[in-house]
Design an enzyme around this catalytic site. Structure first.
Site, PDB file in Angstrom:
ATOM      1  N   ASP A  97     -25.412 -40.484 -81.916  1.00 20.29           N
ATOM      2  CA  ASP A  97     -26.796 -40.196 -82.340  1.00 20.29           C
ATOM      3  C   ASP A  97     -26.808 -38.976 -83.263  1.00 20.29           C
ATOM      4  O   ASP A  97     -27.438 -38.983 -84.335  1.00 20.29           O
ATOM      5  CB  ASP A  97     -27.705 -39.877 -81.136  1.00 20.29           C
ATOM      6  CG  ASP A  97     -27.846 -41.005 -80.123  1.00 20.29           C
ATOM      7  OD1 ASP A  97     -26.820 -41.362 -79.498  1.00 20.29           O
ATOM      8  OD2 ASP A  97     -28.962 -41.520 -79.950  1.00 20.29           O
ATOM      9  N   GLU A 125     -35.402 -38.092 -84.625  1.00 25.88           N
ATOM     10  CA  GLU A 125     -35.540 -37.952 -83.170  1.00 25.88           C
ATOM     11  C   GLU A 125     -34.775 -36.748 -82.614  1.00 25.88           C
ATOM     12  O   GLU A 125     -35.241 -36.074 -81.712  1.00 25.88           O
ATOM     13  CB  GLU A 125     -35.038 -39.223 -82.467  1.00 25.88           C
ATOM     14  CG  GLU A 125     -35.186 -39.112 -80.959  1.00 25.88           C
ATOM     15  CD  GLU A 125     -34.607 -40.283 -80.190  1.00 25.88           C
ATOM     16  OE1 GLU A 125     -34.191 -41.280 -80.802  1.00 25.88           O
ATOM     17  OE2 GLU A 125     -34.570 -40.179 -78.957  1.00 25.88           O
ATOM     18  N   ASP A 162     -34.710 -42.727 -86.726  1.00 23.12           N
ATOM     19  CA  ASP A 162     -34.137 -42.835 -85.378  1.00 23.12           C
ATOM     20  C   ASP A 162     -32.653 -43.113 -85.592  1.00 23.12           C
ATOM     21  O   ASP A 162     -32.256 -44.214 -86.000  1.00 23.12           O
ATOM     22  CB  ASP A 162     -34.804 -43.964 -84.583  1.00 23.12           C
ATOM     23  CG  ASP A 162     -34.536 -43.819 -83.093  1.00 23.12           C
ATOM     24  OD1 ASP A 162     -33.488 -43.222 -82.755  1.00 23.12           O
ATOM     25  OD2 ASP A 162     -35.345 -44.294 -82.293  1.00 23.12           O
ATOM     26  N   ILE A 173     -30.084 -43.432 -83.631  1.00 24.43           N
ATOM     27  CA  ILE A 173     -29.737 -44.604 -82.815  1.00 24.43           C
ATOM     28  C   ILE A 173     -30.990 -44.938 -82.029  1.00 24.43           C
ATOM     29  O   ILE A 173     -31.427 -44.168 -81.174  1.00 24.43           O
ATOM     30  CB  ILE A 173     -28.567 -44.359 -81.837  1.00 24.43           C
ATOM     31  CG1 ILE A 173     -27.253 -44.196 -82.595  1.00 24.43           C
ATOM     32  CG2 ILE A 173     -28.445 -45.545 -80.870  1.00 24.43           C
ATOM     33  CD1 ILE A 173     -26.016 -44.134 -81.700  1.00 24.43           C
ATOM     34  N   ASP A 174     -31.598 -46.056 -82.367  1.00 25.46           N
ATOM     35  CA  ASP A 174     -32.734 -46.524 -81.587  1.00 25.46           C
ATOM     36  C   ASP A 174     -32.151 -47.461 -80.535  1.00 25.46           C
ATOM     37  O   ASP A 174     -31.433 -48.398 -80.868  1.00 25.46           O
ATOM     38  CB  ASP A 174     -33.712 -47.256 -82.512  1.00 25.46           C
ATOM     39  CG  ASP A 174     -34.924 -47.742 -81.748  1.00 25.46           C
ATOM     40  OD1 ASP A 174     -35.377 -47.041 -80.826  1.00 25.46           O
ATOM     41  OD2 ASP A 174     -35.425 -48.834 -82.076  1.00 25.46           O
ATOM     42  N   THR A 181     -30.565 -46.026 -77.529  1.00 21.73           N
ATOM     43  CA  THR A 181     -29.326 -45.369 -77.075  1.00 21.73           C
ATOM     44  C   THR A 181     -28.826 -46.006 -75.773  1.00 21.73           C
ATOM     45  O   THR A 181     -27.613 -46.137 -75.554  1.00 21.73           O
ATOM     46  CB  THR A 181     -29.557 -43.854 -76.884  1.00 21.73           C
ATOM     47  OG1 THR A 181     -30.076 -43.339 -78.102  1.00 21.73           O
ATOM     48  CG2 THR A 181     -28.267 -43.115 -76.555  1.00 21.73           C
ATOM     49  N   ASP A 211     -39.690 -44.929 -83.744  1.00 19.14           N
ATOM     50  CA  ASP A 211     -39.401 -46.153 -82.980  1.00 19.14           C
ATOM     51  C   ASP A 211     -40.108 -47.369 -83.557  1.00 19.14           C
ATOM     52  O   ASP A 211     -39.900 -48.490 -83.072  1.00 19.14           O
ATOM     53  CB  ASP A 211     -39.816 -45.980 -81.513  1.00 19.14           C
ATOM     54  CG  ASP A 211     -38.844 -45.109 -80.745  1.00 19.14           C
ATOM     55  OD1 ASP A 211     -37.643 -45.149 -81.064  1.00 19.14           O
ATOM     56  OD2 ASP A 211     -39.288 -44.380 -79.839  1.00 19.14           O
TER      57      ASP A 211
END
Ligand code: A2P
Ligand code: MG
Ligand code: MG
Ligand code: MG
Length: 326
Positions: free
Chosen positions: A45, A68, A121, A123-124, A126, A270
């Site tokens: 991330d 994020e 994001d 890593i959307d 995670t 998101d």
């Protein structure tokens, strides 16, 4: 305005970030680091956010980015090992950089909302990433509250959902007024995508989160049945769900507030990229009361509750089922 340069920068950045994430995933069992809100974050991330903020800073030095993650925790001496890992993964995709560069790029993603901003994001999903399941790198450009460009890289998504063991890795791209496309992450031609047609019975299915705490599976099931969807849901992590609706593989994505966290407000990163991908493929995105998602207020969608994403044709029927207490 065609956003040609923005699109190229966003695609290249998302591809580099996706490569970093897959490298982390294939080289190690990613360690889950707990954030102050108890949600997980990993070195991937942080690396993904660094790579993308670096690319935006180079091409558009004055642009705001709302990502994020932030680097506060990674700056702690106790996190030296993780910082070294993040730095080495960033180096593997962008060349020789220092840990300080990496920390500063990550923190470039902590702007406030302005007239023009990017939301990221890194890593959307995670939790999906940690489970070796679906996740997405999601990047969008917003101007005056309207999403203008969205890129979703989904490294674990089968190119053909009917062949789950086939080639994986899909890139969705949309520019306002220009339609949406998808292409394999491995390269090739970008193909225009379209939401499912009203009479396409085979794809009359709905998608929802894997995580029971990120929605209301019971009510989502009931609403889907009420609008005539008989197939059971496809549970998928991340904004890959938007990709499934945009490419006509599902007619509906339901995200109703979880009874466990009724006051949760969705975050802009998101939903921004997914929203434009679905809208430009001919679909519709609103909250559970039919209001458009308002991306002009803050990092949280404070004026919206729940998210309904559809092929369009069934959208009003879904909203009616919700308002009648379904
Ligand atoms: N109570 C909640 N309701 C809805 N979404 C949530 C909730 N808690 C966390 N999320 C967010 O849902 C996203 C993943 O969605 P999905 O389950 O559909 O893949 C994550 O970005 C996660 O945020 P976070 O990144 O802070 O963990
Ligand atoms: Mg997310
Ligand atoms: Mg995330
Ligand atoms: Mg998170």
């Amino acid at each position: 305005m065609s956003y040609e340069q923005e699109k190229q920068v966003a695609i290249e950045a998302a591809l580099a970030a996706a490569k970093l994430c897959e490298k982390v995933r294939t080289e190690r069992v990613p360690e889950s680091i707990e954030k102050s809100d108890k949600s997980p974050v990993t070195v991937a991330d942080f690396g993904s956010q660094a790579v993308i903020c670096r690319a935006i800073a180079a091409a558009f030095p004055n642009d705001l980015v709302i990502g994020e993650e932030n680097a506060a925790e990674l700056r702690q001496p106790t996190m030296a090992n993780q910082l070294a890992q993040v730095t080495s993964y960033v180096q593997s995709v962008v060349g020789d950089v220092t840990s300080d560069d990496v920390l500063n790029w990550i923190d470039r993603g902590n702007s406030e909302i302005g007239e023009r901003y990017w939301t990221l994001d890194p890593i959307d999903g995670t939790k999906g990433f940690l489970r070796q399941d679906q996740y997405a790198v999601a990047l969008a450009l917003v101007e005056l509250g309207e999403v203008k460009l969205g890129v979703l890289a989904c490294p674990a998504l089968p190119v053909d959902l009917d062949r789950p063991d086939g080639e994986k890795g899909v890139l969705f791209v949309a520019v306002r007024g220009e339609g949406a496309t998808m292409m394999p992450l491995s390269g090739g031609e970008a193909q225009p995508i379209r939401v499912t047609a009203a009479d396409d019975v085979a794809n009359m299915r709905f998608v929802e989160s894997v995580e029971s705490g990120h929605g209301d599976h019971g009510r989502q099931d009931a609403i889907a049945k009420a609008v005539g969807i008989t197939a059971s849901s496809l549970r998928m992590d991340s904004q890959a769900k938007y990709g499934a609706v945009a490419s006509g593989r599902a007619a509906l994505y339901l995200r109703l507030p979880s009874p466990k966290t009724p006051d949760y407000r969705e975050k802009i990163w998101d939903h921004a990229a997914g929203t434009i991908v679905v809208e430009e493929a001919g679909g519709r995105v609103t909250d559970m009361y039919g209001k458009p998602l308002n991306f002009s207020l803050s990092a949280k969608l404070v004026e919206n509750q729940g998210v309904i994403v559809s092929s369009g044709a069934i959208h009003d029927t879904v909203l009616a089922a919700l308002s009648s207490g379904g």
